[in-house]
Design an enzyme around this catalytic site. Structure first.
Site, PDB file in Angstrom:
ATOM      1  N   ARG A  81       4.929 -12.697   9.979  1.00 46.29           N
ATOM      2  CA  ARG A  81       5.592 -11.411   9.761  1.00 46.29           C
ATOM      3  C   ARG A  81       7.005 -11.466  10.303  1.00 46.29           C
ATOM      4  O   ARG A  81       7.285 -12.196  11.243  1.00 46.29           O
ATOM      5  CB  ARG A  81       4.894 -10.304  10.548  1.00 46.29           C
ATOM      6  CG  ARG A  81       3.540  -9.925  10.138  1.00 46.29           C
ATOM      7  CD  ARG A  81       2.970  -8.924  11.141  1.00 46.29           C
ATOM      8  NE  ARG A  81       3.560  -7.599  10.951  1.00 46.29           N
ATOM      9  CZ  ARG A  81       3.127  -6.728  10.048  1.00 46.29           C
ATOM     10  NH1 ARG A  81       2.117  -7.034   9.273  1.00 46.29           N
ATOM     11  NH2 ARG A  81       3.691  -5.552   9.925  1.00 46.29           N
ATOM     12  N   LYS A  90       4.365   0.946   9.289  1.00 47.93           N
ATOM     13  CA  LYS A  90       4.486   2.214   8.582  1.00 47.93           C
ATOM     14  C   LYS A  90       3.889   3.370   9.372  1.00 47.93           C
ATOM     15  O   LYS A  90       4.380   4.492   9.316  1.00 47.93           O
ATOM     16  CB  LYS A  90       3.803   2.104   7.212  1.00 47.93           C
ATOM     17  CG  LYS A  90       4.694   1.420   6.189  1.00 47.93           C
ATOM     18  CD  LYS A  90       4.004   1.324   4.857  1.00 47.93           C
ATOM     19  CE  LYS A  90       3.022   0.176   4.865  1.00 47.93           C
ATOM     20  NZ  LYS A  90       2.397  -0.062   3.561  1.00 47.93           N
ATOM     21  N   GLU A 145       0.873  -1.160   0.000  1.00 46.04           N
ATOM     22  CA  GLU A 145       0.000   0.000   0.000  1.00 46.04           C
ATOM     23  C   GLU A 145       0.918   1.220   0.000  1.00 46.04           C
ATOM     24  O   GLU A 145       1.801   1.322   0.862  1.00 46.04           O
ATOM     25  CB  GLU A 145      -0.861  -0.027   1.272  1.00 46.04           C
ATOM     26  CG  GLU A 145      -1.929   1.026   1.263  1.00 46.04           C
ATOM     27  CD  GLU A 145      -2.742   1.069   2.558  1.00 46.04           C
ATOM     28  OE1 GLU A 145      -3.428   2.072   2.751  1.00 46.04           O
ATOM     29  OE2 GLU A 145      -2.674   0.121   3.359  1.00 46.04           O
TER      30      GLU A 145
HETATM   31  P1  ATP Z   1       2.428  -1.946   7.875  1.00 44.28           P
HETATM   32  O1  ATP Z   1       1.787  -2.528   9.071  1.00 44.28           O
HETATM   33  O2  ATP Z   1       3.849  -1.589   8.068  1.00 44.28           O
HETATM   34  O3  ATP Z   1       1.627  -0.837   7.248  1.00 44.28           O
HETATM   35  P2  ATP Z   1       1.326  -3.588   5.880  1.00 44.28           P
HETATM   36  O4  ATP Z   1       1.219  -5.061   5.934  1.00 44.28           O
HETATM   37  O5  ATP Z   1       0.086  -2.799   6.080  1.00 44.28           O
HETATM   38  O6  ATP Z   1       2.458  -3.151   6.855  1.00 44.28           O
HETATM   39  P3  ATP Z   1       1.545  -3.370   3.070  1.00 44.28           P
HETATM   40  O7  ATP Z   1       2.081  -2.257   2.258  1.00 44.28           O
HETATM   41  O8  ATP Z   1       0.098  -3.640   3.024  1.00 44.28           O
HETATM   42  O9  ATP Z   1       1.987  -3.099   4.563  1.00 44.28           O
HETATM   43  O10 ATP Z   1       2.392  -4.688   2.824  1.00 44.28           O
HETATM   44  C1  ATP Z   1       2.802  -5.174   1.571  1.00 44.28           C
HETATM   45  C2  ATP Z   1       3.167  -6.606   1.737  1.00 44.28           C
HETATM   46  O11 ATP Z   1       4.240  -6.753   2.647  1.00 44.28           O
HETATM   47  C3  ATP Z   1       2.006  -7.409   2.287  1.00 44.28           C
HETATM   48  O12 ATP Z   1       1.900  -8.607   1.562  1.00 44.28           O
HETATM   49  C4  ATP Z   1       2.386  -7.651   3.711  1.00 44.28           C
HETATM   50  O13 ATP Z   1       1.846  -8.837   4.184  1.00 44.28           O
HETATM   51  C5  ATP Z   1       3.915  -7.688   3.642  1.00 44.28           C
HETATM   52  N1  ATP Z   1       4.482  -7.280   4.921  1.00 44.28           N
HETATM   53  C6  ATP Z   1       4.279  -6.142   5.590  1.00 44.28           C
HETATM   54  N2  ATP Z   1       4.935  -6.129   6.760  1.00 44.28           N
HETATM   55  C7  ATP Z   1       5.595  -7.315   6.842  1.00 44.28           C
HETATM   56  C8  ATP Z   1       6.455  -7.926   7.814  1.00 44.28           C
HETATM   57  N3  ATP Z   1       6.769  -7.313   8.946  1.00 44.28           N
HETATM   58  N4  ATP Z   1       6.939  -9.159   7.539  1.00 44.28           N
HETATM   59  C9  ATP Z   1       6.643  -9.776   6.395  1.00 44.28           C
HETATM   60  N5  ATP Z   1       5.843  -9.273   5.451  1.00 44.28           N
HETATM   61  C10 ATP Z   1       5.321  -8.049   5.657  1.00 44.28           C
HETATM   62 MG    MG Z   2      -1.540  -2.189   5.177  1.00 41.82          MG
END
Ligand code: ATP
Ligand code: MG
Length: 555
Positions: free
Chosen positions: A261, A271, A36
């Protein structure tokens, strides 16, 4: 390796893929990385990137980059650009052009209409509070909305009006008609569309209704014919809903698999929290070298290989855990040990006068660039009457020679690549600080041709005063002082490490560094690995410490 052993060395996702390819359930491996664009990528994302792009590489498949840009409020083009450049920096290439969930807004709208026509979606006029109250809790069946049984015609009409902008924000939503008594709360008639009269960074003002993540994400995978939709564990409970949409819409059956994760000690991987650090000025920006963003690690001096090797070593698990940050630090030391040339840099300079060295004599000595890599060759090191050593390398009143191998009155050390010197005296300023020290060198002890038979235990780094290059050195340390930030109960900001940055304004570096360019990396002997920062100017080099030579935290 036997078939059995080969199978065991695969992670559970690879095992699943190999079984699917073998059974014919799937013919190809098509993955995607779906960020995102609401912030910069962090080390957790690196895990997802390496997994998705890595599987595509391994099984001769393809991996898409798709921006999940369904939330018009938080997204920015700056984030899109940084995400692309981070993925390229890691060395991966996505299949075709970058994609955007917003490219599918028309298709998603059509999917919604198709569900309404099949009686699987309805416009609900209840307020957000009423909807939430109606869901009750997992152990109590939910309460159906009074609008749940509207006719298909009425729903089609109302949904068209939602799209046309006839209704105010919050006045109604489109919900999937799934199961209000399901123990899985995601199945209790989830919201598919909301009215949001907001400008979108790509579609502009075309839309005033936006699909919810749960109605955009899975469907986008189907539209792109993704075979393996890999995501983190918190989406496990969403899977039945994605499967329900696939079944009702009869679209491509992407299959979701969840993995743990990456959580890292002394680090936040969210983020939202990283944005807060940036916005409140706790760091200088998303690429501050203390940030766990890929842009931050890059500026700190982490290499793509070090990040990829780290993530691979962590592996893919089915249960959440926290990874020791020492593993990441080990990974960059291991990589730079092979790649970085050794140089002398004096952080806290103390002047040494070699009193028996002729005033203007300069001798060019040879120094080895990298003992781990012969092809790195040697360099010239000018040696002269006045040199700098580290202030820490001299003690006015040192402990016994068995405990202190460095300089002190009457003590002898070797200056690396040069001569053995003996301290004959020192001068103190009015403030009691040592101003300079005096040594005599032994001409018989030149490195490489020492015939003196002398043995000394200590070897020091040094830099010729006349040839020294001035530099600013930024000593970075961990941003947080608490290892597990997932279990704290107070504000994460209380756990910031107040000593995460120390700036040394006037370090003295060896002459060969005069031509160093931003991005160049070195090992400063006995101190650590350093990278030339983009803040460097013609007048002054700026170095960031990537990591110390040894782990100074684990005691
Ligand atoms: P955040 O909580 O930091 O906003 P998010 O999962 O909302 O993380 P996205 O941009 O939606 O962030 O994530 C893109 C991809 O990266 C998704 O498939 C998500 O599952 C993966 N991802 C995000 N954070 C992690 C993590 N800590 N470990 C492994 N994969 C991750
Ligand atoms: Mg997200």
């Amino acid at each position: 390796m036997s078939e059995n052993e080969k199978h065991e060395s695969l992670n559970f996702i690879e095992q699943m893929i190999e079984a699917d390819l073998k059974s014919g359930k799937r013919q190809s491996v098509h993955t995607r990385f779906p960020p995102e664009p609401n912030g910069y990528l962090h080390i957790g994302h690196a895990k997802s990137i390496v997994l998705n792009f890595g599987l595509a590489e391994k099984y001769n498949g393809t991996c898409n980059l798709r921006f999940d840009d369904t939330n018009p409020v938080k997204e920015k083009t700056e984030y899109v650009d940084s995400i692309k450049s981070n993925i390229e920096w890691l060395g991966y290439k996505w299949s075709g052009e970058a994609r955007y969930a917003s490219d599918y807004f028309d298709k998603l709208y059509d999917f919604a209409v198709a569900l309404i026509k099949k009686g699987f979606a309805y416009v609900d006029d209840q307020s957000a509070e009423q909807i939430s109250a109606g869901r009750t809790n997992p152990s109590t069946p939910g309460i159906e909305s009074p609008f749940r049984n509207r006719s298909v015609e009425e729903n089609l009409d109302l949904f068209a009006k939602m799209r046309a902008g006839d209704f105010e924000e919050g006045s109604c939503v489109l919900r999937a008609k799934v199961d209000m008594s399901s123990p899985n709360m995601h199945m209790r008639d989830p919201i598919m569309y909301r009215i949001r009269k907001t400008h979108h960074h790509r579609t502009g003002d075309k839309w005033c209704i936006y699909p919810n993540y749960d109605f955009a994400h899975g469907q986008s995978d189907s539209i792109e014919e993704i075979t393996y939709s890999l995501c983190t564990l918190e989406f496990r409970d969403h899977r039945p809903l994605y499967e329900w949409f696939i079944e009702k819409l009869e679209i491509f059956p992407s299959e979701q698999t969840e993995f743990a994760r990456l959580n890292l000690g002394y680090t936040v991987v969210s983020k939202r929290k990283l944005l807060q650090l940036v916005e409140e000025g706790h760091v200088t920006g998303w690429d501050d070298p203390r940030m766990p963003t890929l842009s931050g690690y890059r500026r700190r001096g982490y290499t793509p290989d070090s990040i990829k090797n780290f993530v691979k070593k962590v592996g893919v698990a089915r249960r959440d855990g926290i990874t020791d940050i020492a593993l990441l630090e080990h990974s960059i030391r291991e990589d730079l040990n092979k790649k970085a040339n050794r140089v002398f840099g004096i952080q806290n300079p103390l002047k040494v006068v070699i009193t028996n060295w002729q005033d203007d004599r300069v001798e060019i000595l040879q120094a080895t660039n990298n003992p781990e890599d012969e092809s790195a060759g040697t360099r010239d090191m000018p040696f002269s009457r006045e040199i700098y050593v580290e202030r820490d390398d001299f003690m006015e009143d040192p402990p016994s020679p068995r405990k202190w191998f460095r300089l002190g009155p009457d003590r002898e050390v070797r200056l690396k690549y040069a001569y053995i010197v003996k301290c004959t005296g020192f001068k103190k300023g009015d403030d009691g600080e040592i101003e300079e020290i005096y040594c005599e060198y032994d001409p018989e002890t030149k490195s490489g041709q020492d015939a003196s038979g002398k043995k000394v235990k200590g070897t020091l780094g040094w830099v010729s005063v006349e040839h020294a290059v001035d530099a600013e050195i930024r000593l970075y340390d961990r941003l947080f002082k608490t290892e597990n930030l997932n279990t704290i109960e107070d504000d994460f900001l209380n756990h910031l490490n107040p000593d995460s940055l120390e700036v040394i304004k006037s370090a003295k570096l060896e002459a060969s560094l005069a031509s160093a360019q931003p991005g160049d990396q070195f090992q400063f002997e006995r101190q650590g690995y350093f990278i030339v920062d983009q803040d460097s100017t013609d007048e002054k080099l700026v170095f960031n410490r990537t990591v110390t030579l040894r782990d100074s935290w684990s005691k």
